[in-house]
Scaffold this motif. Structure first.
Motif, mmCIF file in Angstrom:
data_model
loop_
_atom_site.group_PDB
_atom_site.id
_atom_site.type_symbol
_atom_site.label_atom_id
_atom_site.label_comp_id
_atom_site.label_asym_id
_atom_site.label_seq_id
_atom_site.Cartn_x
_atom_site.Cartn_y
_atom_site.Cartn_z
ATOM 1 N N ALA A 40 -58.079 4.873 -3.214
ATOM 2 C CA ALA A 40 -59.195 5.762 -3.535
ATOM 3 C C ALA A 40 -58.791 6.866 -4.496
ATOM 4 O O ALA A 40 -59.457 7.900 -4.558
ATOM 5 C CB ALA A 40 -59.773 6.366 -2.254
ATOM 6 N N GLY A 41 -57.712 6.679 -5.214
ATOM 7 C CA GLY A 41 -57.273 7.714 -6.140
ATOM 8 C C GLY A 41 -58.302 7.967 -7.234
ATOM 9 O O GLY A 41 -58.770 7.030 -7.881
ATOM 10 N N ALA A 42 -58.662 9.233 -7.450
ATOM 11 C CA ALA A 42 -59.655 9.554 -8.475
ATOM 12 C C ALA A 42 -59.175 10.639 -9.428
ATOM 13 O O ALA A 42 -59.787 10.860 -10.472
ATOM 14 C CB ALA A 42 -60.966 9.979 -7.829
ATOM 15 N N SER A 43 -58.089 11.337 -9.098
ATOM 16 C CA SER A 43 -57.462 12.245 -10.062
ATOM 17 C C SER A 43 -56.765 11.379 -11.113
ATOM 18 O O SER A 43 -56.583 10.176 -10.905
ATOM 19 C CB SER A 43 -56.436 13.127 -9.353
ATOM 20 O OG SER A 43 -55.357 12.320 -8.872
ATOM 21 N N PRO A 44 -56.359 11.948 -12.251
ATOM 22 C CA PRO A 44 -55.650 11.129 -13.246
ATOM 23 C C PRO A 44 -54.439 10.405 -12.667
ATOM 24 O O PRO A 44 -54.241 9.208 -12.914
ATOM 25 C CB PRO A 44 -55.256 12.159 -14.312
ATOM 26 C CG PRO A 44 -56.325 13.199 -14.228
ATOM 27 C CD PRO A 44 -56.664 13.298 -12.770
ATOM 28 N N THR A 45 -53.641 11.091 -11.860
ATOM 29 C CA THR A 45 -52.478 10.453 -11.246
ATOM 30 C C THR A 45 -52.914 9.386 -10.251
ATOM 31 O O THR A 45 -52.356 8.283 -10.208
ATOM 32 C CB THR A 45 -51.606 11.497 -10.524
ATOM 33 O OG1 THR A 45 -51.223 12.511 -11.455
ATOM 34 C CG2 THR A 45 -50.359 10.856 -9.936
ATOM 35 N N GLY A 46 -53.923 9.708 -9.447
ATOM 36 C CA GLY A 46 -54.429 8.749 -8.477
ATOM 37 C C GLY A 46 -55.047 7.532 -9.139
ATOM 38 O O GLY A 46 -54.860 6.401 -8.679
ATOM 39 N N ARG A 47 -55.793 7.736 -10.204
ATOM 40 C CA ARG A 47 -56.389 6.612 -10.920
ATOM 41 C C ARG A 47 -55.312 5.689 -11.471
ATOM 42 O O ARG A 47 -55.452 4.458 -11.431
ATOM 43 C CB ARG A 47 -57.272 7.117 -12.060
ATOM 44 C CG ARG A 47 -58.547 7.808 -11.622
ATOM 45 C CD ARG A 47 -59.407 8.177 -12.829
ATOM 46 N NE ARG A 47 -60.596 8.928 -12.453
ATOM 47 C CZ ARG A 47 -61.635 9.130 -13.240
ATOM 48 N NH1 ARG A 47 -61.631 8.621 -14.468
ATOM 49 N NH2 ARG A 47 -62.678 9.820 -12.819
#
Length: 438
Positions: free
Chosen positions: A217-224
């Motif tokens: 569920a990563g949605a920050s740039p790092t998470g994406r």
């Protein structure tokens, strides 16, 4: 012209329909919320609707104060719960949530592969890095987002290598020759990394040849970037179609950068459904559910995410980008804050409007307050626009909203060709591969 594909639909087993004052309804069955049968009934109904999966979110902390007005984040262990479901269902995927911040890869690899055997290939792993809970694991503070995702990347790599270290092909179990397995096919992984040293191999063979689906569920740039590198599907907070389109396009591009295909990425936003037989009843359901919501907590949430204290502002005053402070506060969730800031910049809502938005009172999920027919039409619009590959059902307000989602909304989508009418495979991986041209 793009080829349209059938959608993938999951159901959250976190009883979102009991949130707010939903648990106080006579049909809520709240007394059995920690019982096996409560969840088995829902899983059986999800399988009858031929959903791709049921999914249990998880946290590893509890806010006692929240228990005054609802169950909060209290829950059964998701992996143990899904093990109980494995014997009572035959097709629906079983998606558990396990944190990479607070566990060890060998144990997780073994737990998931064990559940994969018990369910005959229906397990999936929702990879989370967690936002809270450090004090329950001897950590004075939560690691930074960058550190959590770096650990998650290495953790996931180790788990996947452990799954591959004992392939099912190694098993012979030949009574006549006395040969149980080809030991040469079972090899240590000898992983030496920045955070883990794991020899291997796993002490359990893989089930079948299909890989266990990974969800993130990563949605920050790092998470994406992490999600695009490993995930088969991505959960998303997308309060409107534009947000969903931007996220899906970005994730597909990032997947290409990791040597994957764009279509390897399936974006499944949460869909909060306050459903009733007509729109006025649905609106009343939403209002009743949130009637006792703590306005002070909502103002605090806005302040924590934006730095704005709106507690003394009149309800009809609009909140604009010009009102936002230059210095952004330290954030618990950058993704959630960015969605709230985006709302203020794009729509300039009044204070009263802001207090009812999912960016403030929920997890910034897509929300429909209306009938199953109206929800189906919105799903069609988002699918036709290429904004989604499916969604996760988050019923709101009542057990009836759950029933309408499974017994009215999903059949409408199946009749329209947007969802399957029968399972074509028996594993979770089979369901995710079942896109089917429309």
């Amino acid at each position: 012209m793009t080829t349209k594909r059938r959608l993938h639909i999951g159901l959250s087993l976190a009883p979102t329909w009991l949130s707010g004052d939903g648990w106080r309804r006579l049909d809520s069955n709240i007394e059995n919320i920690y019982s096996e049968e409560f969840y088995l009934d829902i899983a059986r109904r999800a399988e009858t609707a031929r959903l791709d999966f049921v999914f249990r979110p998880d946290t590893l902390f509890l806010d006692p104060q929240a228990l005054e007005t609802g169950p909060g984040f209290g829950s059964l262990d998701p992996t143990i719960l899904l093990a109980a479901m494995a014997r009572e269902t035959s097709h629906v995927g079983l998606l558990t949530t396990i944190s990479t911040t607070f566990n060890s890869p060998y144990v997780v690899a073994r737990q998931l592969q064990s559940l994969n055997w018990l369910s005959k290939g229906r397990v999936g792993w929702n990879i989370v890095t967690a936002l809270d809970g450090n004090e329950n694991f001897g950590l004075p503070a939560m690691p930074s987002a960058g550190e959590r995702y770096a650990r998650a990347a290495e953790f996931t790599q180790v788990v996947r290598r452990l799954w591959a270290s004992y392939p099912q092909d190694a098993l012979k179990q030949d009574r006549e020759s006395g040969r149980y397995a080809v030991s040469a096919l079972v090899q240590p992984i000898d992983h030496v990394g920045a955070r883990f040293n794991v020899k291997g191999p796993l002490n359990l063979p893989a089930y079948g040849t299909s890989s266990i689906p990974l969800i993130q569920a990563g949605a920050s740039p790092t998470g994406r970037d992490f999600a695009a590198s490993v995930a088969d599907a991505i959960f998303a907070s997308a309060p409107d179609m534009a947000a969903a389109l931007e996220l899906r396009n970005d994730l597909r591009q990032r997947a290409l950068g990791h040597g994957r295909r764009a279509e390897d990425i399936r974006v499944l936003p949460g869909l909060s459904l306050y459903l009733a037989s007509n729109r006025s009843e649905a609106r009343a359901l939403f209002a009743q559910t949130h009637a006792r919501a703590d306005t002070g907590r909502r103002f605090k949430a806005i302040r924590d995410m934006t730095g704005l204290d709106l507690s003394r502002w009149p309800d009809d005053r609009r909140v604009t980008a010009a009102d936002l402070p230059e210095v952004v506060p330290a954030l618990r969730s950058r993704t959630h804050a960015d969605l709230l800031l985006r709302l203020i910049r794009n729509e300039q809502p009044t204070v009263a409007e802001l207090l009812t938005r999912p960016e403030v009172i929920g997890s910034a999920h897509w929300r429909v307050i209306g009938t199953a027919q109206e929800a189906a039409e919105q799903v069609r619009q988002w699918a036709n626009a290429g904004a989604i590959d499916g969604f996760v059902i988050l019923p709101g307000g009542s057990a009836e909203a759950l029933r309408l989602a499974l017994e009215d909304l999903v059949p409408q989508l199946a009749e329209a060709g947007l969802f399957r009418q029968a399972y074509r495979g028996s594993t979770f991986a089979d369901h995710l591969r079942d896109d089917g041209d429309i």
